[in-house]
Design a protein around this motif. Structure first.
Motif, mmCIF file in Angstrom:
data_model
loop_
_atom_site.group_PDB
_atom_site.id
_atom_site.type_symbol
_atom_site.label_atom_id
_atom_site.label_comp_id
_atom_site.label_asym_id
_atom_site.label_seq_id
_atom_site.Cartn_x
_atom_site.Cartn_y
_atom_site.Cartn_z
ATOM 1 N N ILE A 32 -88.977 -6.000 -39.548
ATOM 2 C CA ILE A 32 -89.958 -5.692 -40.595
ATOM 3 C C ILE A 32 -90.701 -6.948 -41.010
ATOM 4 N N GLU A 35 -92.948 -8.038 -37.922
ATOM 5 C CA GLU A 35 -94.044 -7.167 -37.517
ATOM 6 C C GLU A 35 -94.912 -6.731 -38.697
ATOM 7 N N VAL A 36 -94.305 -6.263 -39.754
ATOM 8 C CA VAL A 36 -95.070 -5.736 -40.882
ATOM 9 C C VAL A 36 -95.735 -6.852 -41.673
ATOM 10 N N PHE A 37 -94.970 -7.930 -41.905
ATOM 11 C CA PHE A 37 -95.512 -9.046 -42.680
ATOM 12 C C PHE A 37 -96.091 -10.144 -41.803
ATOM 13 N N ASP A 38 -96.142 -9.881 -40.487
ATOM 14 C CA ASP A 38 -96.815 -10.767 -39.533
ATOM 15 C C ASP A 38 -96.275 -12.207 -39.566
ATOM 16 N N ASP A 264 -90.414 -8.670 -28.048
ATOM 17 C CA ASP A 264 -91.815 -8.992 -28.331
ATOM 18 C C ASP A 264 -92.500 -9.548 -27.094
ATOM 19 N N HIS A 280 -96.130 -1.861 -30.193
ATOM 20 C CA HIS A 280 -94.989 -1.488 -31.042
ATOM 21 C C HIS A 280 -93.652 -1.637 -30.317
ATOM 22 N N TRP A 283 -90.169 -2.831 -31.921
ATOM 23 C CA TRP A 283 -89.296 -1.982 -32.730
ATOM 24 C C TRP A 283 -88.100 -1.450 -31.939
#
Length: 353
Positions: A32, A35-38, A264, A280, A283
């Protein structure tokens, strides 16, 4: 205890469900953040994590081998209790008699003596198994919620009935009053057996040779009791158990960062041909991280619950079932009415206690 059947997948998942939830959270948080917060800097190279994992695999293997040896030695000890108990029953039936007596005992008296020696032996097993079930400060398997659930489901007899209650059917009122205040009740019961053998020798209801042979069986029982007490009272060394736990969690906490980095990289290679999948792909590191962590954590946990083979977990030596089996054998040797002999202890959830 002894599992009659293999664990089902459902049983294993239920047993490890709390661990799996924690491991899933540990695997999910780095992805998270990444990926979400880069936060693309948040990763670790795989090589040092793999080296730590190799070391953890070795120490877990050492722990599991050592704890299995403790479990198997305990089972062999109680196998010896089975053999010596049957030998005792045979000797009591065949050695105690009027062959050498100048003043013969009646058949009723001989029957009462034989029954007393047999029932007192069952009392010895009862006292010993209760002593083996007494908790020790280092026995902490039942602190885990799922272990406690299994323990409650299989209902270990010694945790619900007191030793005083269980000894009452096998000892006279005088002997019961003498034994119960003692610290080591099993040792005192063996002492009572030896004293009665001496009295039987004085009455010539057994001769010198038979007296010696029966005392040898008592000596074997004392030795088996001491071996059982040694395992109970000497824990798996804490320095190994504690370091194993620390090393495992170092590996568990680092693993998601390395797996995430590798996934990744794979996603970056796929993004040109499969843009949606590649974008994606990282994940997918979550379930793979959870799987690897679950294997290592579960193997370490199996070692921990096997450390103390008399604690009362589903994987311990089934001393209650073994004792009941011996009791049935001995009382059948006395030709007791089958209706008065207790039945075998039925397994609970495919588990013998």
């Amino acid at each position: 205890m002894y599992i009659k059947k293999n664990y089902s997948v459902k049983d294993m998942l239920l047993w490890t469900r709390q661990d799996t939830a924690v491991l899933t959270l540990i695997a999910l948080v780095p992805v998270i953040v990444f990926e979400v917060f880069d936060q693309k800097w948040l990763h670790l190279p795989w090589l040092p994590i793999a080296l730590i994992g190799t070391a953890v695999a070795f120490i877990i293997s050492f722990q599991n081998n050592a704890t299995y040896d403790r479990l198997w030695e305990a089972r062999k000890i109680w196998g010896g209790v089975v053999n010596s108990s049957r030998a005792w029953g045979i000797m009591v039936n065949d050695f105690v008699g009027n062959q050498f007596a100048s003043e013969p005992a009646t058949d009723e008296e001989l029957g009462a003596i034989r029954r007393q020696l047999i029932m007192r032996h069952i009392a010895w097993m009862t006292a010993l198994r209760h002593a083996m079930r007494q908790p020790r400060p280092w026995e902490n398997a039942m602190d885990n919620q799922t272990n406690k659930e299994w323990g409650d489901a299989i209902a270990v007899r010694e945790k619900s009935q007191s030793i005083e209650e269980e000894l009452e059917p096998y000892l006279s009122a005088e002997e019961h009053a003498y034994v119960c205040p003692k610290t080591n009740k099993a040792a005192q019961i063996i002492s009572l057996q030896s004293k009665q053998l001496r009295r039987l020798r004085e009455r010539a209801l057994i001769d010198d040779f038979r007296h010696m042979e029966m005392e040898n069986v008592l000596a074997d029982l004392v030795a088996l009791q001491g071996k059982s007490e040694r395992i109970k009272n000497f824990p798996y060394p804490r320095q190994y158990a504690t370091l194993n736990w620390f090393f495992l969690w170092i590996f568990v906490l680092l693993l998601p960062f390395g797996v995430m980095f590798e996934f990744d990289r794979i996603g970056s290679a796929l993004v040109e041909r499969y843009p949606h999948v590649g974008a994606h792909f990282v994940w997918l590191s979550v379930p793979f991280s959870v799987l690897v962590m679950w294997v290592f954590h579960t193997m370490e946990r199996i070692g921990r619950v096997s450390e103390n083979p008399f604690e009362g977990t589903p994987n311990d030596v089934p001393i209650t079932t073994i004792s009941r089996g011996i009791e049935i054998d001995l009382r059948e040797m006395l030709d007791e009415d089958p209706a008065t002999i207790p039945p075998p202890i039925e397994p609970q959830h495919n588990t013998q206690t």
